[in-house]
Scaffold this motif. Structure first.
Motif, mmCIF file in Angstrom:
data_model
loop_
_atom_site.group_PDB
_atom_site.id
_atom_site.type_symbol
_atom_site.label_atom_id
_atom_site.label_comp_id
_atom_site.label_asym_id
_atom_site.label_seq_id
_atom_site.Cartn_x
_atom_site.Cartn_y
_atom_site.Cartn_z
ATOM 1 N N ASN A 6 38.216 43.742 23.886
ATOM 2 C CA ASN A 6 39.511 44.260 22.925
ATOM 3 C C ASN A 6 38.804 45.267 22.001
ATOM 4 O OD1 ASN A 6 41.141 44.634 20.917
ATOM 5 N ND2 ASN A 6 42.578 42.563 21.421
ATOM 6 N N LYS A 8 40.845 46.704 19.190
ATOM 7 C CA LYS A 8 40.831 45.821 17.758
ATOM 8 C C LYS A 8 39.703 44.842 17.408
ATOM 9 C CE LYS A 8 45.611 48.960 18.076
ATOM 10 N NZ LYS A 8 45.455 48.431 18.884
ATOM 11 N N THR A 9 40.266 43.871 17.977
ATOM 12 C CA THR A 9 39.823 42.773 17.259
ATOM 13 C C THR A 9 37.790 42.729 17.822
ATOM 14 O OG1 THR A 9 39.316 41.216 20.010
ATOM 15 C CG2 THR A 9 41.335 41.313 18.028
ATOM 16 N N THR A 12 35.567 40.068 23.152
ATOM 17 C CA THR A 12 35.854 40.428 25.083
ATOM 18 C C THR A 12 36.100 39.139 25.460
ATOM 19 O OG1 THR A 12 34.155 39.157 25.829
ATOM 20 C CG2 THR A 12 34.317 42.058 26.017
#
Length: 322
Positions: A6, A8-9, A12
């Protein structure tokens, strides 16, 4: 075992419906054996554990295992480092306040370094006697580049590189183990083709050319952990193999591109980690008061070091030292 990234974060996660456990924390069994059937081919820390038991140590009392999710780099292993600190303190308390010897292999070397750099010097002086590093991948490895290109069969005839690659390239730890800019020049060719060469300087282009931009994002997430190379502040015994063919560069013959199969240009190392990375621990010799002992073992490969008689003898002498 594939991971989903991800951006954005910057983390994983497992596939939907998949939960993975890391069994055996604090116990030796799952670090002694990679396979629960205990077949010889799955032996890992078993020879070292057997040696220490022969010297009077006890599994799960004076000998503890600290397995972790090897797919992930330090940025996603925060709870592991908390648990490891607690395990060391508990082991110290339950064994007559004896400081602990850490034994780490491969990526366990830089994982241990990151852990030790999280602790105060006062804590290390109290709880840690020394760190024994076996084939530590201090500066990463060109083999990580090879895995992104074609995968790795882990030395098993039953596994296919191309199938393994599907999972392997999703691991942030693979990005962490790319060649470190501390040990490779930015313009040093890692992948050679007749169209374009790739080095650390243009590695972003490589990830886009192999249609895996998430690999570049994971490299950005983990590179700071490569560059954090402060001395560990404990006595270090750095043991590593040499004179085993180890990939230094990927070469695609004229007329082929990155979807082809490269020739592997070999150099010195332990078969997995390049010599310059294995020798990374020497960097600390003038930067800490605690001693750094460095011992190469010719013709000993990456996994073979765990059961090599001279390595076992060295560990035997060390643990019996007052």
């Amino acid at each position: 075992m594939k991971l989903i990234y991800n951006n954005k974060t910057r983390t994983t996660r497992n596939n939907d419906g998949v939960t993975l456990r890391i069994p055996g924390f604090g116990f030796t069994e799952t670090v002694e054996w990679l396979d629960p059937s205990h077949t010889a081919t799955g032996s890992y820390f078993n020879p070292i554990t057997n040696l220490l038991v022969s010297l009077g140590h006890q599994r799960n009392l004076t000998l503890k295992g600290a397995p972790y999710d090897f797919r992930k780099a330090p940025n996603e292993n925060g709870q592991y480092f908390i648990d490891l600190k607690k395990l060391i303190e508990e082991t110290y308390e339950s064994n007559s306040l004896q400081p602990v010897i850490l034994i780490a292999h491969s990526m366990g070397g830089p994982m241990s370094l990151h852990f030790l750099n999280l602790q105060t010097q006062e804590w290390k002086d109290k709880f840690i006697k020394s760190l024994i590093s076996l084939n530590g991948a201090w500066g990463g490895s060109v083999k990580a580049v090879k895995v992104y290109a074609i995968g790795d069969d882990l030395g098993s005839y039953a596994l296919r590189e191309s199938v393994m690659r599907i999972q392997q390239i999703t691991a942030p730890s693979l990005a962490w183990l790319l060649p470190s800019p501390l040990y490779w020049k930015g313009n040093e060719v890692l992948i050679q083709t007749d169209r374009k060469n790739f080095s650390l300087d243009n590695l972003k282009e490589y990830f886009y050319d192999i249609s895996y931009p998430d690999g570049w994002e994971m490299k950005k997430d983990t590179e700071k952990y490569q560059l954090e190379f402060k001395p560990p502040g404990v006595e270090v015994h750095c043991l590593y193999g040499t004179e085993v063919d180890t990939v230094e560069r990927l070469y695609y013959k004229p007329g082929t591109w990155l979807d082809g199969y490269p020739s592997l240009i070999m150099g010195n190392g332990d078969g997995t980690v390049n010599l310059r990375s294995l020798q990374g621990c020497a960097h600390w010799q003038n930067f800490q008061k605690q001693k750094i002992y460095i011992l190469p073992f010719p013709k000993v490969d990456h996994l073979g070091i765990l059961g090599h008689k001279d390595v076992l003898q060295y560990i035997s002498h060390l643990v019996q030292r007052p």
